[in-house]
Design a protein around this motif. Structure first.
Motif, PDB file in Angstrom:
ATOM      1  N   GLU A  69     -17.561  17.234 -37.492  1.00 17.70           N
ATOM      2  CA  GLU A  69     -16.570  17.175 -38.571  1.00 17.70           C
ATOM      3  C   GLU A  69     -16.116  18.577 -38.945  1.00 17.70           C
ATOM      4  O   GLU A  69     -16.933  19.515 -39.019  1.00 17.70           O
ATOM      5  CB  GLU A  69     -17.178  16.478 -39.798  1.00 17.70           C
ATOM      6  N   ASN A 123     -11.624  21.368 -34.784  1.00 18.98           N
ATOM      7  CA  ASN A 123     -10.342  20.892 -34.256  1.00 18.98           C
ATOM      8  C   ASN A 123     -10.561  20.165 -32.934  1.00 18.98           C
ATOM      9  O   ASN A 123     -11.475  20.507 -32.165  1.00 18.98           O
ATOM     10  CB  ASN A 123      -9.385  22.060 -34.034  1.00 18.98           C
ATOM     11  N   ALA A 124      -9.725  19.169 -32.673  1.00 20.05           N
ATOM     12  CA  ALA A 124      -9.793  18.422 -31.420  1.00 20.05           C
ATOM     13  C   ALA A 124      -8.459  18.548 -30.701  1.00 20.05           C
ATOM     14  O   ALA A 124      -7.401  18.328 -31.305  1.00 20.05           O
ATOM     15  CB  ALA A 124     -10.099  16.952 -31.692  1.00 20.05           C
ATOM     16  N   ILE A 158      -5.692  17.745 -33.427  1.00 15.88           N
ATOM     17  CA  ILE A 158      -6.100  17.217 -34.733  1.00 15.88           C
ATOM     18  C   ILE A 158      -6.911  18.311 -35.414  1.00 15.88           C
ATOM     19  O   ILE A 158      -7.971  18.714 -34.900  1.00 15.88           O
ATOM     20  CB  ILE A 158      -6.950  15.933 -34.597  1.00 15.88           C
ATOM     21  N   ASP A 182     -11.608   9.958 -37.779  1.00 16.69           N
ATOM     22  CA  ASP A 182     -10.732  10.218 -36.630  1.00 16.69           C
ATOM     23  C   ASP A 182     -11.338   9.703 -35.333  1.00 16.69           C
ATOM     24  O   ASP A 182     -10.681   9.732 -34.289  1.00 16.69           O
ATOM     25  CB  ASP A 182     -10.451  11.721 -36.492  1.00 16.69           C
ATOM     26  N   THR A 183     -12.596   9.273 -35.382  1.00 19.92           N
ATOM     27  CA  THR A 183     -13.251   8.725 -34.199  1.00 19.92           C
ATOM     28  C   THR A 183     -12.470   7.521 -33.693  1.00 19.92           C
ATOM     29  O   THR A 183     -12.303   6.526 -34.400  1.00 19.92           O
ATOM     30  CB  THR A 183     -14.704   8.310 -34.523  1.00 19.92           C
ATOM     31  N   ARG A 209      -2.283  16.429 -40.381  1.00 14.79           N
ATOM     32  CA  ARG A 209      -3.233  17.231 -39.600  1.00 14.79           C
ATOM     33  C   ARG A 209      -2.964  17.173 -38.096  1.00 14.79           C
ATOM     34  O   ARG A 209      -3.734  17.687 -37.293  1.00 14.79           O
ATOM     35  CB  ARG A 209      -4.655  16.738 -39.880  1.00 14.79           C
ATOM     36  N   SER A 251     -11.066  17.888 -38.276  1.00 17.84           N
ATOM     37  CA  SER A 251     -11.346  16.483 -37.965  1.00 17.84           C
ATOM     38  C   SER A 251     -12.337  15.862 -38.942  1.00 17.84           C
ATOM     39  O   SER A 251     -13.165  16.543 -39.559  1.00 17.84           O
ATOM     40  CB  SER A 251     -11.877  16.360 -36.542  1.00 17.84           C
ATOM     41  N   ARG A 252     -12.231  14.559 -39.065  1.00 14.56           N
ATOM     42  CA  ARG A 252     -13.088  13.759 -39.940  1.00 14.56           C
ATOM     43  C   ARG A 252     -13.745  12.657 -39.124  1.00 14.56           C
ATOM     44  O   ARG A 252     -13.239  12.275 -38.069  1.00 14.56           O
ATOM     45  CB  ARG A 252     -12.249  13.125 -41.053  1.00 14.56           C
ATOM     46  N   VAL A 290     -16.219  12.040 -33.557  1.00 13.58           N
ATOM     47  CA  VAL A 290     -16.385  13.079 -34.563  1.00 13.58           C
ATOM     48  C   VAL A 290     -17.666  12.784 -35.335  1.00 13.58           C
ATOM     49  O   VAL A 290     -17.774  11.761 -36.016  1.00 13.58           O
ATOM     50  CB  VAL A 290     -15.187  13.131 -35.528  1.00 13.58           C
TER      51      VAL A 290
END
Lengths: 113, 115
Positions: free
Chosen positions: A15, A18-19, A76, A83-84, A60, A79-80, A111
């Motif tokens: 978490e 960035n992805a 992204i 967001d998975t 985001r 990430s949170r 994530v």
């Protein structure tokens, strides 16, 4: 055959990180779209970028498009855990209608809290 | 406003049987597309219907057929089911016409298992 190919196939991050996911396609396009899919259910449209655009932002999400390399990237930020999901790029079938989208195999993002 | 709805949610059929899947688009959307998503793959285009006429067809055998009704809802039929037909079937609707956005709105899908 599938036109878009996402890379990597799977991505695991913490978490707050960035992805970045990449997508390549084969034919000329007038737009490229990114979708998210949670747990094998319906897809949700995230963002669309037209062929005359190079970059687009939505919250985001940041999408870039390089038509000379036939590639796109989805970033992204911050990430949170929510967001998975699996993320797919999609392009209209060349010579077909906009209702005929060609999807890649997707990137599975995990994530971790 | 209701989104795209699909029924049933899950379905288990035996090889050789026939199945009908149903989709109701978002109100005002006249275009409906069907996709098949095999586990671990991206969705693959099957059909698109617009104003009750077939606008596009993917690389699927004739065992697959579809139609669109005057209220723009749609049915996907698959005959002589094979084990390989096991997949998530997705329906998507879109607002066609000048100035319409390119995005498609997907339903939750029907999970078909063929045994």
């Amino acid at each position: 055959s599938q036109q878009g190919e996402e890379d990597p196939q799977a991505l695991s991050i913490q978490e707050g990180e960035n992805a970045t996911m990449n997508c390549s396609y084969k034919t000329s396009i007038n737009n490229l779209q990114w979708y998210r899919q949670n747990s094998g259910r319906g897809l949700v449209h995230l963002i669309l970028i037209r062929s005359n655009e190079r970059e687009k932002h939505s919250g985001r999400l940041r999408v870039t498009l390089d038509t000379s390399k036939k590639s796109s990237s989805l970033l992204i930020t911050a990430s949170r855990a929510a967001d998975t999901a699996s993320y797919f790029c999609a392009t209209p079938h060349y010579g077909g209608s906009q209702g005929n989208l060609i999807f890649g195999k997707g990137t599975k993002l995990s994530v971790k809290p | 406003d209701a989104g795209v709805t699909q029924s049933p949610t899950h379905l288990i059929k035996t090889r050789g049987q026939q199945v009908t899947l149903r989709c109701s688009p978002i109100s005002g959307h006249k275009s409906v597309s069907w996709y098949q998503q095999v586990l671990g793959q991206g969705p693959q285009f099957i059909f698109q219907y617009y104003e009750k006429e077939e606008r596009g067809r993917g690389n699927f055998p004739d065992r697959f057929s579809a139609r669109q009704f005057p209220n723009y809802s749609s049915e996907l039929n698959v005959n002589a089911l094979l084990l390989g037909d096991s997949a998530l079937y997705l329906c998507a609707s879109r607002l066609e016409g000048t100035g319409a956005s390119y995005e498609q709105y997907f339903g939750p899908g029907t999970r078909l298992t063929v045994t």
